[in-house]
Design an enzyme around this catalytic site. Structure first.
Site, PDB file in Angstrom:
ATOM      1  N   GLU A   1     -12.940   2.516   4.115  1.00 50.83           N
ATOM      2  CA  GLU A   1     -11.954   2.811   5.158  1.00 50.83           C
ATOM      3  C   GLU A   1     -12.022   4.307   5.481  1.00 50.83           C
ATOM      4  O   GLU A   1     -11.065   5.038   5.293  1.00 50.83           O
ATOM      5  CB  GLU A   1     -10.542   2.395   4.703  1.00 50.83           C
ATOM      6  CG  GLU A   1      -9.568   2.293   5.863  1.00 50.83           C
ATOM      7  CD  GLU A   1      -8.150   1.994   5.415  1.00 50.83           C
ATOM      8  OE1 GLU A   1      -7.566   1.023   5.918  1.00 50.83           O
ATOM      9  OE2 GLU A   1      -7.613   2.738   4.569  1.00 50.83           O
TER      10      GLU A   1
ATOM     11  N   GLU B   1       0.816  -1.210   0.000  1.00 47.80           N
ATOM     12  CA  GLU B   1       0.000   0.000   0.000  1.00 47.80           C
ATOM     13  C   GLU B   1       0.852   1.264   0.000  1.00 47.80           C
ATOM     14  O   GLU B   1       1.850   1.357   0.715  1.00 47.80           O
ATOM     15  CB  GLU B   1      -0.902   0.007   1.234  1.00 47.80           C
ATOM     16  CG  GLU B   1      -1.832   1.192   1.321  1.00 47.80           C
ATOM     17  CD  GLU B   1      -2.784   1.111   2.505  1.00 47.80           C
ATOM     18  OE1 GLU B   1      -3.688   1.958   2.586  1.00 47.80           O
ATOM     19  OE2 GLU B   1      -2.627   0.202   3.337  1.00 47.80           O
TER      20      GLU B   1
END
EC number: 5.3.1.22
Length: 279
Positions: A256, A155
């Site tokens: 998220e 990520e």
């Protein structure tokens, strides 16, 4: 197309956090969702007691939701840490101790995506030394993920909020993906495309999507500014997800985002209740 045509899961480490961990899967199910994801829930230990692992597994199973994503141990998250795998010494060892624990827990729930956060730069340590350690640990993680039929996610975060994290652009994260795949020959390392982080970095999101959609293993969203629900900021998230779909992305989209000053159950009004269950 639009939001109603996506496969969403709820990140239980940022939403429903007003509830105890073991109550969050059922809360997500009550809100209409059938899939969830998690950061590593035990920030103090990479190797929790079997009873703790079993209790969380039962909570997910009893709620009737699917665990679709799980982070490896990443230190204090939320908090000052941004991963452990590139940190020499104790934290790297803790990451290694967690690899099989996390992979086995994911396998027990049919989870096929494991996210490995890179870790911050350390004062007084050569970045090249950290990168070599990171590659060694990511290779271990990729092999564990392959053992359970999962992908390993890498990520990119954002520089304003994570100034010591070295992967703060899509190209930087994808370059690590490439190095891991070259080292293992497995091809199971994939890019985690978090549209909030990339927007905070000022990246051209349509260009990122066009360039990297085929190498993306997971997508996460929050609006910007504020990291709130879609519609609370200015990101054209619906259009961006449509673009991803047209580029061939068929995977999960992780919610998220922060619920704001309301209960998490009320933070999904942008998505009709009858469209929240994954199809």
């Amino acid at each position: 197309m639009g939001f109603a045509d996506q496969r969403f899961n709820v990140n239980l480490s940022i939403l429903f956090t007003e509830l105890p961990l073991l109550e969050r899967p059922a809360a997500a199910a009550a809100a209409g969702f059938t899939a969830v994801e998690l950061w590593w829930p035990w920030i103090d230990t990479p190797t929790p007691e079997r009873s703790e692992l079993d209790a969380l597994r039962r909570a997910v199973e009893d709620a009737g939701v699917r665990l679709t994503g799980l982070n490896f141990y990443a230190g204090e998250l939320p908090g000052s840490d941004r991963g452990a795998l590139s940190l020499p010494g104790e934290e790297s060892e803790r990451f290694r101790a967690n690899i099989d624990v996390a992979a086995d827990f994911a396998q027990s729930l049919g989870c096929t995506a494991l996210n490995a956060l890179y870790g911050n730069r350390v004062d007084g340590v050569d970045p090249a030394e950290q990168d070599a350690l990171a590659l060694e640990n990511l290779v271990r993680a990729a092999r564990a993920a392959d053992r359970i039929g999962a992908v390993l996610l890498i990520e990119a975060l954002n520089a304003p909020e994570s100034p010591r994290y070295p992967l703060v652009s899509a190209p930087a994260a994808v370059a690590v993906v490439d190095r891991v795949n070259e080292a293992t020959g497995l091809g199971n390392a994939r890019f985690l495309m978090d549209l909030y982080h990339l927007s905070m970095n000022g990246e051209d999101l349509p260009a990122v999507i066009d360039r990297y959609a085929a190498r993306t293993g997971h997508v996460q969203i929050a609006d910007n500014p504020g990291r709130g629900a879609p519609g609370t900021g200015s990101l054209p998230l619906e259009d961006l997800l449509d673009r991803l779909a047209k580029a061939g992305y068929e995977g999960w989209v992780g919610l998220e985002y922060k619920p704001g000053d309301r209960p998490s159950a009320e933070a999904f009004d942008w998505l009709p209740a009858d469209r929240r269950a994954a199809r």
